[in-house]
Write an enzyme that holds these catalytic residues in place. Structure first.
Site, short mmCIF file in Angstrom:
data_model
loop_
_atom_site.label_atom_id
_atom_site.label_comp_id
_atom_site.label_asym_id
_atom_site.label_seq_id
_atom_site.Cartn_x
_atom_site.Cartn_y
_atom_site.Cartn_z
N GLU A 1 0.86 -1.18 0.00
CA GLU A 1 0.00 0.00 0.00
C GLU A 1 0.89 1.23 0.00
O GLU A 1 1.95 1.22 0.62
CB GLU A 1 -0.88 0.06 1.26
CG GLU A 1 -1.92 -1.00 1.36
CD GLU A 1 -1.68 -1.89 2.58
OE1 GLU A 1 -0.73 -1.64 3.33
OE2 GLU A 1 -2.43 -2.84 2.75
N TYR B 1 7.78 2.22 -7.58
CA TYR B 1 7.24 0.86 -7.67
C TYR B 1 6.92 0.48 -9.11
O TYR B 1 7.16 -0.65 -9.53
CB TYR B 1 6.01 0.71 -6.78
CG TYR B 1 6.32 0.90 -5.31
CD1 TYR B 1 7.34 0.18 -4.69
CD2 TYR B 1 5.61 1.81 -4.54
CE1 TYR B 1 7.63 0.36 -3.34
CE2 TYR B 1 5.89 1.99 -3.19
CZ TYR B 1 6.91 1.26 -2.60
OH TYR B 1 7.20 1.44 -1.28
#
Length: 141
Positions: free
Chosen positions: A95, A107
């Site tokens: 998250e 990411y």
């Protein structure tokens, strides 16, 4: 373990915009869990990546570095992906704050994709979490 917990908290206090998401006691408790692992980078621990590994999934719980732009985060992520591949992990998930574009781009650089949202997941300030996932293993193997 107490020294490691303190060091991880110190690093994350400096690294996160809204202070560390975990306190020192939470890091200490996490370090005692059999499914919890940490990779570190740099002399004297300059960066770390914490994760939970259960069955064929990994959840990244924390990643932080005292010095941005030194490549510590990328080295840690590469190490995690190599570990996941060697362990037969199907996917890695995490998250991230919806507003944290820098982390989301980081990411995405490793192939993570947005798979959902958690409404008002973060506090101080209240904010949605973006769920991201990376498929590691081949489900047809």
């Amino acid at each position: 373990m107490k020294d490691a917990a303190k060091r991880f908290w110190q690093i994350s206090q400096r690294a996160y915009t809204f202070d560390s998401p975990w306190n020192e006691a939470q890091f200490a408790s996490d370090l005692e869990q059999s499914h919890s692992f940490y990779f570190t980078e740099g002399s004297g621990i300059m960066a770390f990546l914490g994760f939970h590994q259960v069955c064929d999934e990994i959840e990244i719980t924390n990643i932080a570095s005292e010095e941005k732009g030194q490549g510590h985060g990328s080295k840690l992520m590469e190490r995690l992906i190599e570990h996941a591949e060697s362990q037969g992990i199907a996917s890695i998930f995490l998250e991230v704050r919806a507003s944290n574009q820098e982390a989301r781009l980081f990411y995405e650089k490793f192939g993570f994709q947005v798979v959902g949202k958690r409404k008002n997941y973060y506090q101080h300030p209240s904010e949605d979490a973006v769920l991201m996932s990376l498929k590691v293993g081949n489900p047809n193997e």
